[in-house]
Design a protein around this motif. Sequence first.
Motif, short mmCIF file in Angstrom:
data_model
loop_
_atom_site.label_atom_id
_atom_site.label_comp_id
_atom_site.label_asym_id
_atom_site.label_seq_id
_atom_site.Cartn_x
_atom_site.Cartn_y
_atom_site.Cartn_z
N PRO A 2 0.82 -1.22 0.00
CA PRO A 2 0.00 0.00 0.00
C PRO A 2 0.86 1.27 0.00
CG PRO A 2 0.04 -0.99 2.18
CD PRO A 2 0.78 -1.93 1.26
N GLU A 3 0.20 2.38 -0.23
CA GLU A 3 0.86 3.69 -0.20
C GLU A 3 1.61 3.87 1.12
OE1 GLU A 3 -1.43 7.52 0.62
OE2 GLU A 3 -1.17 7.53 -1.56
N VAL A 4 2.79 4.47 1.04
CA VAL A 4 3.61 4.74 2.21
C VAL A 4 3.62 6.25 2.42
CG1 VAL A 4 5.92 4.57 3.18
CG2 VAL A 4 5.07 2.74 1.72
N GLN A 5 3.24 6.68 3.62
CA GLN A 5 3.25 8.11 3.90
C GLN A 5 4.56 8.46 4.60
OE1 GLN A 5 -0.35 9.40 5.81
NE2 GLN A 5 -1.57 8.82 4.06
N ARG A 70 8.87 4.41 -4.27
CA ARG A 70 7.98 4.45 -5.43
C ARG A 70 6.55 4.77 -5.03
NH1 ARG A 70 10.25 0.06 -7.19
NH2 ARG A 70 8.66 -1.32 -6.40
N LEU A 71 6.14 4.24 -3.88
CA LEU A 71 4.75 4.39 -3.43
C LEU A 71 4.55 5.51 -2.42
CD1 LEU A 71 4.06 0.58 -2.96
CD2 LEU A 71 3.28 2.03 -4.85
N ALA A 72 5.59 6.30 -2.18
CA ALA A 72 5.55 7.31 -1.13
C ALA A 72 4.61 8.47 -1.47
CB ALA A 72 6.95 7.85 -0.87
N LYS A 73 3.87 8.86 -0.46
CA LYS A 73 3.07 10.08 -0.52
C LYS A 73 3.67 10.99 0.55
CE LYS A 73 -1.39 12.07 0.47
NZ LYS A 73 -2.55 11.93 1.32
N ILE A 74 4.09 12.16 0.16
CA ILE A 74 4.74 13.08 1.09
C ILE A 74 3.67 13.79 1.92
CG2 ILE A 74 6.28 15.06 1.33
CD1 ILE A 74 7.60 12.45 0.27
N ILE A 75 3.84 13.73 3.24
CA ILE A 75 2.95 14.42 4.17
C ILE A 75 3.77 15.45 4.94
CG2 ILE A 75 1.38 12.47 4.39
CD1 ILE A 75 2.62 11.97 7.19
N HIS A 76 3.10 16.41 5.52
CA HIS A 76 3.78 17.41 6.32
C HIS A 76 3.88 16.93 7.76
CE1 HIS A 76 3.87 20.41 3.19
NE2 HIS A 76 2.62 20.10 2.91
N ILE A 111 5.07 9.87 16.44
CA ILE A 111 4.00 8.88 16.34
C ILE A 111 3.41 8.87 14.93
CG2 ILE A 111 3.45 8.99 18.80
CD1 ILE A 111 1.01 10.72 18.08
N SER A 112 2.87 7.75 14.56
CA SER A 112 2.30 7.57 13.23
C SER A 112 1.00 8.35 13.07
CB SER A 112 2.02 6.08 13.01
OG SER A 112 1.19 5.89 11.88
N ASP A 113 0.80 8.84 11.88
CA ASP A 113 -0.46 9.51 11.55
C ASP A 113 -1.63 8.53 11.54
OD1 ASP A 113 0.70 8.29 9.26
OD2 ASP A 113 -0.57 9.50 7.96
N GLU A 114 -1.32 7.22 11.56
CA GLU A 114 -2.36 6.19 11.57
C GLU A 114 -2.65 5.67 12.97
OE1 GLU A 114 -1.31 3.17 8.75
OE2 GLU A 114 -1.09 4.60 7.13
#
Length: 149
Positions: A2-5, A70-76, A111-114
């Motif tokens: 899955p997408e990696v943040q 490859r699957l990274a979504k950049i978060i702030h 901590i994780s956003d999830e």
Amino acid sequence: MPEVQLTEAGRKDLEARLDYLKSVRRAEIAEEIKTARGFGDLSENAEYDAARKAQAEMEGEIAEIEAQLRLAKIIHETTVTCAEIIDGKEQLCKTYTIVGTAEADLSRGRISDESPIGSALIKSSQGQIVDVKLPNGRVKRLKVLRVVK
């Protein structure tokens, strides 16, 4: 996968690790294999087996990092300071830095956003009271004192 943040810093850390594995560690392991081959019969050569195992683990890590990038979504990155409310009183002030799951490190307050707390705080604002349902069923009430994005 899955997408990696990831935060921008997390992406850079992964890229640096990948560069190290490809440019330095590969050469080190190749040399270890070459040296171990010189010890004789490969069927009974523990050094050779250990070097080949290290090579396989490293190549697996390279493939995993490449997939994450490859699957990274950049978060702030978001830093939230809050106080736990116990019996109507503010106590236990804590600061959390909310990052992608791959970068979470509780010992450093990351901590994780999830995670339950991360997902509850990531969209919070100063002064807000947030109720966080924990995995054990307990509810933790937090008052957001400061948010830095």
